[in-house]
Design an enzyme around this catalytic site. Structure first.
Site, short mmCIF file in Angstrom:
data_model
loop_
_atom_site.label_atom_id
_atom_site.label_comp_id
_atom_site.label_asym_id
_atom_site.label_seq_id
_atom_site.Cartn_x
_atom_site.Cartn_y
_atom_site.Cartn_z
N THR A 167 0.87 -1.19 0.00
CA THR A 167 0.00 0.00 0.00
C THR A 167 0.90 1.23 0.00
O THR A 167 2.03 1.17 0.49
CB THR A 167 -0.88 -0.04 1.26
N VAL A 196 -14.05 -3.07 2.60
CA VAL A 196 -13.35 -1.78 2.71
C VAL A 196 -12.43 -1.87 3.91
O VAL A 196 -12.84 -2.28 4.99
CB VAL A 196 -14.36 -0.62 2.89
N GLY A 197 -11.17 -1.49 3.71
CA GLY A 197 -10.20 -1.54 4.80
C GLY A 197 -10.08 -0.20 5.50
O GLY A 197 -10.97 0.66 5.44
N GLY A 219 -0.94 -1.74 6.51
CA GLY A 219 -0.91 -2.99 7.25
C GLY A 219 -2.28 -3.65 7.24
O GLY A 219 -3.10 -3.39 6.35
N GLY A 221 -5.74 -3.99 7.63
CA GLY A 221 -6.72 -2.92 7.72
C GLY A 221 -7.77 -3.09 8.80
O GLY A 221 -8.20 -2.12 9.42
N1 ASP Z 1 -4.25 -1.42 4.98
C1 ASP Z 1 -4.60 -2.00 3.71
C2 ASP Z 1 -5.93 -2.70 3.83
O1 ASP Z 1 -6.10 -3.46 4.76
C3 ASP Z 1 -3.58 -2.97 3.19
C4 ASP Z 1 -2.14 -2.55 3.32
O2 ASP Z 1 -1.84 -1.51 3.90
O3 ASP Z 1 -1.28 -3.25 2.82
O4 ASP Z 1 -6.76 -2.51 2.98
#
Ligand code: ASP
Length: 298
Positions: A167, A196-197, A219, A221
């Site tokens: 991300t 949705v994260g 990370g 989410g």
């Molecule tokens: N935080 C993002 C999500 O969970 C994924 C990521 O940051 O790698 O959608």
């Protein structure tokens, strides 16, 4: 009063394999340089964050924009948000398809509507209204990029299902002392359609307030959302805790309270930088106006 112009960007907190380190370092360095160029040419921190994140959305090896992770039906559903610390206005899009720069659409939500978050088909319709051209991934990937994408996504389904990483996000402070934070993602690989994260939710995937600072998170989410991670770090900064200490404390709290994992980048109102993560690696780079070249690390 003129503030020192600073930008910090990240390309996700996860166990980046050795073979991808150089690629990721070069990409975050390029993104920080693009954002700083915007700042030194008189752009605002909003311009800097948007342009820095766009440059990473263009890279197929990041889980954002055209390189985004597929959901369980093989589709891209993108989440992004941007927040202006001067006004506390925020804009986000979630589960939006067929565009490759959701950070720009998020900015349009912030600046052109009275809303904070637009999702799914509504976001797609709003993109059309804004004149954002719909894309097909096949049209955008060069042959080399397509090959790289296939390699990166050839992991067994069981591994892919749990995979989050890559991300992208940025935080910048401009000459007026205005702080902006933004984050963009394809979310978790193999996620359920419509999931949705944290990324598009203010306070979770990012937060900015000139009085405290700005933060972009990455990370797992679901865990990040449950502890409202970015706002937690900013709430520490407003009490005078440095950005570095606030990011460390927030990641510690994420692990301790919900066994979460991920990382944060931040800038506090005094221009202090912060980076913390509890994954194997986190690609990031920063640039201040006094530096000639960005400092990337993983
Ligand atoms: N935080 C993002 C999500 O969970 C994924 C990521 O940051 O790698 O959608």
């Amino acid at each position: 009063m003129t503030a020192k112009r600073i930008i910090i960007v990240h390309g996700g907190a996860w166990n980046i394999p050795n073979s991808l380190i150089d690629l990721h370092k070069a990409a975050v360095a390029e993104s920080a340089s693009i954002g700083m160029k915007m700042l030194t040419n008189g752009g605002s921190s909003i311009d800097a964050v948007e342009s820095a994140v766009r440059s990473m959305e263009d890279k197929v090896f990041f889980n954002a924009g055209k390189g985004a992770a597929r959901n369980s039906e093989g589709e891209l559903e993108l989440d992004a948000m941007i927040m202006d610390g001067a006004t506390l206005k925020a804009g986000g899009v979630a589960a939006v398809k067929n565009i490759f720069h959701p950070i720009t659409l998020a900015r349009r939500v912030m600046e052109l509507t009275d809303h904070v978050l637009i999702v799914g088909d509504g976001a797609r319709k709003f993109a059309r209204k804004c004149g954002i051209v719909e894309q097909r991934i096949e049209d955008l990937l060069s042959r080399d990029e397509a090959k790289l994408y296939d390699e990166l996504n050839s992991k067994p389904a069981t591994v892919k299902k749990l995979f989050a990483g890559d991300t992208v996000g940025a935080v910048a402070i401009d000459v007026d002392g205005n702080i902006t934070a933004g984050t963009s993602t394809g979310g978790l690989s193999g996620k359920l359609p419509g999931r949705v994260g944290d990324t598009p939710l203010p306070g979770c995937g990012a937060y900015a307030d000139n009085q405290s600072g700005g933060v972009s998170a990455t990370g797992w989410g679901e865990a990040i959302t449950r502890v409202v991670l970015s706002k937690h770090a900013c709430d520490l900064m407003v009490k005078g805790v440095s950005s570095q200490e606030a990011c460390e404390a927030a990641v510690g709290m994420l692990a301790q309270k919900v066994k979460g994992w991920g990382g944060l980048i931040g800038i506090d109102a005094k221009g202090g930088l912060g980076v913390a993560y509890n994954t194997g690696r986190m690609a990031r780079a920063f640039l201040t106006e006094e530096m000639n070249t960005p400092k990337p690390s993983v």
